[in-house]
Structure formats: C-alpha cells, structure tokens
Design a protein around this motif. Structure first.
Motif, mmCIF file in Angstrom:
data_model
loop_
_atom_site.group_PDB
_atom_site.id
_atom_site.type_symbol
_atom_site.label_atom_id
_atom_site.label_comp_id
_atom_site.label_asym_id
_atom_site.label_seq_id
_atom_site.Cartn_x
_atom_site.Cartn_y
_atom_site.Cartn_z
ATOM 1 N N LEU A 98 15.204 6.546 -5.173
ATOM 2 C CA LEU A 98 15.944 5.642 -6.362
ATOM 3 C C LEU A 98 14.851 4.782 -5.962
ATOM 4 N N LEU A 99 14.620 3.583 -5.231
ATOM 5 C CA LEU A 99 13.700 2.795 -5.416
ATOM 6 C C LEU A 99 12.097 3.038 -6.171
ATOM 7 N N ASP A 100 11.661 4.217 -5.269
ATOM 8 C CA ASP A 100 10.394 4.380 -5.947
ATOM 9 C C ASP A 100 10.296 4.847 -7.737
ATOM 10 N N ASP A 101 11.272 5.090 -7.244
ATOM 11 C CA ASP A 101 11.333 5.754 -9.849
ATOM 12 C C ASP A 101 11.675 4.085 -10.354
ATOM 13 N N LYS A 102 12.338 3.429 -9.423
ATOM 14 C CA LYS A 102 12.435 1.937 -10.236
ATOM 15 C C LYS A 102 10.657 1.278 -10.045
ATOM 16 N N TYR A 103 10.029 1.480 -9.438
ATOM 17 C CA TYR A 103 8.732 0.718 -8.508
ATOM 18 C C TYR A 103 8.098 1.746 -10.460
ATOM 19 N N GLU A 104 8.032 2.988 -10.767
ATOM 20 C CA GLU A 104 7.875 3.868 -11.567
ATOM 21 C C GLU A 104 7.778 2.756 -12.961
ATOM 22 N N GLU A 105 8.827 2.609 -12.974
ATOM 23 C CA GLU A 105 10.227 2.218 -13.898
ATOM 24 C C GLU A 105 9.196 1.110 -14.634
ATOM 25 N N LEU A 106 9.150 0.039 -13.705
ATOM 26 C CA LEU A 106 9.312 -1.451 -13.931
ATOM 27 C C LEU A 106 7.986 -1.615 -13.970
ATOM 28 N N GLY A 107 6.913 -0.520 -13.544
ATOM 29 C CA GLY A 107 5.167 -0.448 -13.329
ATOM 30 C C GLY A 107 4.196 -1.740 -12.424
ATOM 31 N N LEU A 108 5.257 -1.489 -11.226
ATOM 32 C CA LEU A 108 5.305 -2.482 -10.128
ATOM 33 C C LEU A 108 4.214 -1.991 -9.332
ATOM 34 N N PHE A 109 3.091 -2.070 -8.373
ATOM 35 C CA PHE A 109 2.241 -1.697 -7.704
ATOM 36 C C PHE A 109 1.442 -2.864 -7.325
ATOM 37 N N VAL A 110 0.626 -2.406 -5.758
ATOM 38 C CA VAL A 110 0.709 -2.951 -4.744
ATOM 39 C C VAL A 110 -1.077 -2.779 -4.510
ATOM 40 N N THR A 111 -2.098 -3.389 -4.776
ATOM 41 C CA THR A 111 -3.475 -3.270 -4.925
ATOM 42 C C THR A 111 -3.805 -3.283 -2.986
ATOM 43 N N ASP A 112 -4.664 -2.827 -2.985
ATOM 44 C CA ASP A 112 -5.307 -2.967 -1.486
ATOM 45 C C ASP A 112 -6.289 -4.666 -1.285
ATOM 46 N N GLU A 113 -6.214 -5.315 -2.031
ATOM 47 C CA GLU A 113 -6.406 -6.801 -2.316
ATOM 48 C C GLU A 113 -5.482 -7.015 -1.469
ATOM 49 N N GLU A 114 -4.136 -7.052 -2.656
ATOM 50 C CA GLU A 114 -3.028 -7.751 -1.955
ATOM 51 C C GLU A 114 -3.167 -7.532 -0.894
ATOM 52 N N ILE A 115 -3.089 -6.216 -0.335
ATOM 53 C CA ILE A 115 -2.477 -5.715 0.899
ATOM 54 C C ILE A 115 -3.453 -6.684 2.435
ATOM 55 N N VAL A 116 -4.511 -6.906 2.295
ATOM 56 C CA VAL A 116 -5.513 -6.897 2.849
ATOM 57 C C VAL A 116 -5.006 -8.625 2.584
ATOM 58 N N SER A 117 -5.513 -9.262 1.602
ATOM 59 C CA SER A 117 -4.667 -11.135 1.855
ATOM 60 C C SER A 117 -3.622 -10.904 2.655
ATOM 61 N N GLU A 118 -2.459 -10.463 2.331
ATOM 62 C CA GLU A 118 -1.516 -10.403 3.266
ATOM 63 C C GLU A 118 -1.241 -9.990 4.928
ATOM 64 N N VAL A 119 -2.368 -9.259 4.929
ATOM 65 C CA VAL A 119 -2.395 -8.903 6.375
ATOM 66 C C VAL A 119 -3.409 -10.060 7.225
ATOM 67 N N MET A 120 -4.030 -10.914 6.339
ATOM 68 C CA MET A 120 -4.754 -11.566 7.416
ATOM 69 C C MET A 120 -4.385 -13.560 6.406
ATOM 70 N N SER A 121 -3.663 -13.895 6.194
ATOM 71 C CA SER A 121 -2.804 -14.998 5.891
ATOM 72 C C SER A 121 -2.177 -15.326 7.604
ATOM 73 N N ASP A 122 -1.639 -16.262 7.542
ATOM 74 C CA ASP A 122 -1.149 -17.388 8.121
ATOM 75 C C ASP A 122 -0.116 -16.956 7.921
ATOM 76 N N ASP A 123 0.660 -16.020 7.348
ATOM 77 C CA ASP A 123 2.102 -15.592 7.558
ATOM 78 C C ASP A 123 2.186 -14.146 7.388
ATOM 79 N N PRO A 124 2.078 -13.584 8.192
ATOM 80 C CA PRO A 124 1.307 -11.572 7.831
ATOM 81 C C PRO A 124 3.118 -11.124 8.165
ATOM 82 N N PRO A 125 2.616 -10.091 7.790
ATOM 83 C CA PRO A 125 3.788 -8.697 7.799
ATOM 84 C C PRO A 125 4.578 -8.979 9.513
#
Length: 702
Positions: A98-125
């Motif tokens: 259901l969520l994957d369908d909704k992501y596609e419908e709303l045009g939501l995506f995450v870039t590799d750059e966003e993942i790198v930024s999140e990993v290297m942040s002071d408050d990572p996942p």
C-alpha cells in the motif's frame, strides 16, 4: 570488519526496531525486508491486484520469529504469540504494498545524495547511530563509519542499510505531506495548561439512582432496545465472529504413559552420567533445552525433591539424581558442582500456641503451658504428634509442625534468631512473636548450593495413547459428518460444548488459541463439521453453528438484557434530571434551601480537585463532574450533572488558576505535546483509510 558483521547479524532486529518507531504513529505493526523477495505462483494473499507469495510471507514471519527469540531468550512461544507474529508479518507485507503504491502515486522518491547526507549527519538514522555513536561523547565516530563504508567486504551489508534508510526517508516524506496542515494554536495550549493546573473546590447535592422510582414502574419495550442499539451501534462494533459446538477427546497422559516416561529416564541415567558433552546430550534428549543448568537450594524446592539432593550424604559431582516429578514434568539432574552457599538454609518444625486474650496474664499462662509441653517432647515422633493436636498454626499442624526449609528473612525476627542460633536436633523456646508462643524443633542446616544439568520429559501422552484417542476422534468425525453431529454425540455419550462467539485467532474456552480452529471456522459455512483438530490437551471436532461478518454484535438475548439495563438507567436519569430542576427552581438555586425541600438530599464537599486528579468524595473518580465544576464561576450553581451514582447539582466555592507566567514558560512544550498527539491521530486515520479502501484478499491457510 567486526562491527559490520554485528550489523549484518542484527540487521532484521534493527529493522524491526526502526519500524517499531513508526508503529507509534500508525495502526499497522511492521517488520521488514525492503529488498524484496522472489515470488512463486502460490500466494498468501493479494493486495490491490498485487500478490504476496507464500514464500515471501513465510520468510517475513520467520524474521519476526527469529527476532522474538533473540529478544526474549527462553520464552516458550504460545499459540497466541505465534498467531500474533503471523498477523504482524501479514500486516507488514500488506502495508508495504500500500505504501509503495502511494509513494509512486505521489511521486515520492529518495536520491542517493539524500541517503549519503542522512548517513553523514550529526543525527543519522537509528541503524547507523546504534552502531557508530560513541557512548562517552554521544557523537558519531565518523572515522569508524567511513572505514566501514569503504571496506569492500561490507558491500552487501551496505546495500541493505541503504534500503532501510531509503524506506525511512520515504516514510518521513509521506508523513510530512499527510500532516502538512496540522497545527496547534495558543488557545489549545492554554486549555491544556488550565486542565493541568486549575484547582477547584465546591459542594454538591446528589439525586441518587437508588432513590429513583422502582424498576417495575418503568416500561422497556423492544422498540426501546432496538432504538438504543441503533443509536449506539458503534459501541457494539466488532471483528467478524463465529460460534461452534465441539466435542473433545482428551490426550492427557495415562498412568502407562507416565510409567513409560519414568522408565525412559531411568534408562538414560547411566548414559547421562558418562556423557562427555552435557549440552549436546540435553539438547538431544530433553523436552526443554533452554536454561537447563539450574542451582538448587533446599528452601526453593518441594520437600520431597529437596531430600533427594540434600539428605544424601554420598552425593557427588557426576551423580544423576531422579527421576522426580516437578509440576507437569519428570526430570533427572546431573550434578555439576556442589558449592558453599552464603544463603544458609534451616529446616525446622514448630508448635504455635496463641493466648486467648490480650492481657499479660493470658500470655504468661500460655508460656507456662509451653514449658510444660517442652518437657514432654522426648522424640521427633512426639513433637509431630503434639503439633498435630495442639498447634494453632493450621498450615503446619497437619504436617506435624514441619515448616520445611527456609533462609534468613523468611520468618519473623524472634523466630529466625532462635532457629539460626540453635544446634541441629535442639528444641528451643518458648519464643514469643506477634503470632503467639512458639516451641521450635531445629532439624538441621544446609550450607550447600548444588548446580546441576536438568534433562526434562514433559508428562504427555505417548504414541499408543495418541493413536487410540485419534482413532476415536476420527470415528466420531466420520459419523458426525454422515449422520449428524448431535446424533453422534448422543450415541457415543460425548458432551457437546459451546465456544460462544470468537474472533479469528481469538481465545476459546477449553481450547485456547488455535490456528486450525480459525482456519476451519472462517473458511466454512454454518453446519460444516471440522476435520479432527489437534489442541494442546485434546483432539477436537467442531460444528460451525453461527457466523457474523457484518461488523457489529448480534442483538441476541444477552445483548438485549445488557441494553435493557442501560435503557432503564437512562429513563431513571431523565426522571432525576427533571426532579433536580424542579427542586432547584423551588429553592431559587440555593443548595441549602434544596436540602430543606427534599429530606433525602445532603450537601457534600468536594475538597480541592483537578481534572488530572478527579477523585470526588462520594462520587469516586469523575472527570465529567470536575469539568462541569471547573467551568463555573465562583458562587455559581451548575445545571444537572450526570454521575455514576445519579444526578448532581454543584456549586463552585473556589477556583485557583495557573499563573500566566508559568503558561508562557510551558507554552511551546504544551503545543509540541498537542501537535504530536494530533499528528499521531491524523496518521493513524490516514493509514486506516488507506487500508480500508484497498482490496485485500487474505488467502493464508493457518
């Protein structure tokens, strides 16, 4: 690298922990494997036309199972827990689609750059922070993190980590969209502040339900009941339910089964004694492997079992004790060590004599009687005989005064001091305690703790018993299908039991939680006879007698009787409200005049109360009453207020509100609290609507 191996080993647990954070916001319970799994033609279900393969479902379920076992070591998984984990796995896979369908419908995506930024942040996942945060500084160890990323051997693990972070960021983006219009005003914060800080005092009169007209003077019609049900239908919302009749063929162990268990354990004793690897031997032979090494102390064991260990002076390391029964198991124990124990145990008996009165003379008379008795206690047999005849402690008297083994801190101080300062075989006393006068026989002390490896066999039916009972159940099932369930039960003199209403995977009295029962009941029509179903203690055959899939309780006689009481209460409360209005009108809104008009009324004081601590003397905890009182101005009298005990009229005598300066200090924190509650509710409702509007086919066989 060791740290990446650790991450890889705990990957699914970390994933569940991450998704567990989402559960605080949503109604689904999730697990995880965002990388996708191979499908096959046989499906567990279909969501909006997209299949969930049985392979995918089973793999997700087993991840839940493995995670539970790692988090809850030694906990035996019950039918209910297993069913819950299966449903969690199913809900996760449904939610993922259901969520994957909704992501596609709303045009939501995450870039590799966003993942790198999140990993290297002071408050990572969380998956990064849990492994790379320095506990001393609270900061991420960037050198270790970058080294782990750069290592070629971690390539596969990092692919999984990236998928986890991608899903986490996607969900955050979805949350931001769904909750973009959620906000909190200063007025909302002020209302919450006032609820938490306003203190009120007052007084009230109560028109009690007990003083309403007699029940017989109220007419409750079928139409009244039907109307109440329709007006309060949401109160009777429920999951689909089934009802069935069933018969049980017990699979309890017979005497022969128990003797066979004892015989098998006796045969294992010499093999256990000479086994070089106790762990492998227990794992191979025992019905319960987890936590099989135990420490035995006499005060922690049943008296008969204690004697096997502690009344055997020749016991040594390597010996095998048993078989002996403990609860629903038979055990043999291989002695691994005999250690000295700081927690010294004592074994004693006593005779308790209670004075008849509280005077000193009464106590002195019993003391004299006790001294005389002590001169007559010439043997253990005589002590036990006198204890049975004269002791005022019924629990130990029937056992000849025997208190068993106990350590320090278990008895009152006077008794304990006397015992632990005595010698084995000594009779001490008389000793006075809060319970009376004691004469104590000290049998002995034990300073050893014995460590042993337990090999367990559960007391259960053997193959021959199971085959015989299964054959009986098979015969019943055949004739019940061919000639009728009730007729067969009558011919075979078998008791028919009723399940009452039960939900899918719900608890059924005498049966418990059983997936096979749910599978039968929720896939067959009324009148169908089940195959033979194995439960923990019996073989069961069922006949489905009722089904309700409309989402609401059936208005049967039980529910009608419940509603009849509610309607009766409503009618009484309506009369009391009118009576309260009439009395207060005659009293010109004055409580003192009201009690002069109606002699059944009394003025009660509330003491100081708050909405957060809404206990009112005479009414109990009643937030509705306190809210009505808090809404008044000082000196004003309320309209009729419904309470659990009747209808009240309240007068506010004092109100103390929180300071504006305190509100300003707390305003932002209060607004944030309200915002989080609003967001949770909005997200819950959004995801609930998403699931309810989807076409979901659950094809699982339980």
């Amino acid at each position: 690298m060791a740290i990446m191996n650790k991450m890889r080993d705990s990957m699914h647990i970390v994933l569940y922990a991450l998704v567990g954070a989402f559960v605080l916001l949503i109604v689904f319970e999730w697990g995880m494997d965002f990388t996708g799994l191979n499908r096959r033609k046989t499906d567990a279900g279909v969501v909006n036309g997209k299949p969930i393969s049985l392979t995918e479902y089973d793999a997700t379920y087993r991840r839940y199972l493995d995670g539970f076992r790692q988090r809850s070591n030694n906990v035996e998984i019950s039918e209910q827990m297993d069913a819950r984990m299966r449903d969690q796995a199913w809900d996760f896979l449904v939610s993922q689609i259901l969520l994957d369908d909704k992501y596609e419908e709303l045009g939501l995506f995450v870039t590799d750059e966003e993942i790198v930024s999140e990993v290297m942040s002071d408050d990572p996942p969380a998956i990064i922070a849990q492994q790379f945060r320095d506990p001393k500084t609270g900061k991420i160890n960037t050198e270790a993190l970058q080294a782990a990323i750069a290592s070629p051997e971690n390539k596969e693990a990092w692919i999984q980590v990236e998928d986890i972070i991608r899903q986490e960021l996607l969900f955050k983006k979805l949350q931001n969209l769904v909750m973009s219009g959620v906000f909190v005003t200063d007025d909302e914060a002020r209302r919450l502040f006032d609820e938490q800080n306003t203190k009120v005092s007052g007084r009230y009169i109560l028109f009690e339900l007990a003083h309403a007209k007699a029940d017989s003077l109220y007419e409750i019609t079928e139409a009244d009941i039907r109307n109440y049900f329709n007006e309060h239908k949401e109160d009777y919302k429920q999951d689909p339910v089934r009802e069935a009749n069933f018969v049980m063929f017990s699979t309890a162990a017979t005497t022969e089964d128990t003797l066979e268990i004892i015989h098998d354990l006796e045969a294992l004793k010499p093999k256990f004694q000479t086994a070089k690897n106790d762990t492998e031997f227990v794992e191979l032979q025992s019905d319960r492997f987890a936590d099989f090494v135990k420490t035995y102390r006499p005060g922690k064991l049943d008296a008969k079992i204690s004697r096997l260990f502690f009344d055997n002076p020749s016991l040594k390391v390597g010996d095998v004790v048993g078989p002996f029964q403990e609860f629903s198991e038979y055990k043999i124990v291989k002695i691994l060590a005999i250690d000295s124990d700081e927690d010294r145990q004592a074994h004693a008996s006593h005779i308790l004599l209670k004075p008849e009165g509280a005077r000193r003379a009464d106590t002195l008379a019993v003391m004299a009687e006790a001294k005389q008795l002590m001169r007559e206690l010439t043997s253990d047999e005589k002590f036990a005989e006198v204890a049975r005849e004269k002791s005022d402690d019924p629990g130990s008297a029937q056992k000849g005064g025997d208190l068993g083994w106990f350590g320090k801190g278990r008895m009152v101080k006077e008794f304990e001091d006397a015992v632990f300062h005595a010698k084995p075989g000594q009779i001490v006393g008389p000793i006075q305690s809060q319970f009376g006068i004691h004469i104590i026989k000290v049998h002995g002390f034990e300073d050893r703790a014995i460590r042993g490896a337990e090999l367990v066999r559960k007391i259960k039916a053997g193959p021959a018993t199971l085959e015989r009972v299964n054959r009986q159940a098979d015969e019943f099932q055949y004739f019940a299908t061919e000639e009728g369930f009730e007729k067969t039960a009558k011919q075979d003199s078998v008791e028919i039991q009723k399940t009452g209403e039960f939900t899918k995977n719900g608890f059924i009295p005498s049966i418990g939680f059983n997936r096979s029962v749910s599978n039968f009941a929720f896939h067959e029509e009324v009148g169908a006879v089940s195959p033979v179903i194995s439960t923990q203690d019996a073989f069961v055959i069922m006949q489905l007698t009722g089904k309700n899939d409309d989402g609401y309780r059936k208005l049967d006689e039980d529910l009608k009787n419940t509603i009849r009481e509610k309607v009766l209460r409503e009618k009484k409360m309506a009369d009391l409200r009118e009576k309260a209005k009439d009395v207060m009108a005659k009293a010109d809104g004055n409580l003192q005049k009201a009690i002069e008009i109606d002699s059944l009324l009394t003025i009660h004081k509330t003491n100081q109360v708050m909405l957060t601590n809404a206990f009112v003397p005479g009414l109990g905890r009643d937030k509705n009453f306190v809210a009505a009182l808090s809404a008044l101005d000082e000196g004003k009298v309320s309209n009729p207020i419904e309470t659990k005990r009747g209808v009240a009229i309240a007068e506010l005598t004092k109100k103390i509100k929180g300071f504006d300066s305190d509100f300003e200090v707390r305003k932002n924190a209060l607004k944030d609290q309200i915002l989080q509650e609003k967001k949770k509710e909005v997200m819950n409702n959004w995801l609930k609507d998403l699931k309810e509007s989807a076409k979901i086919e659950d094809l699982r066989t339980m």
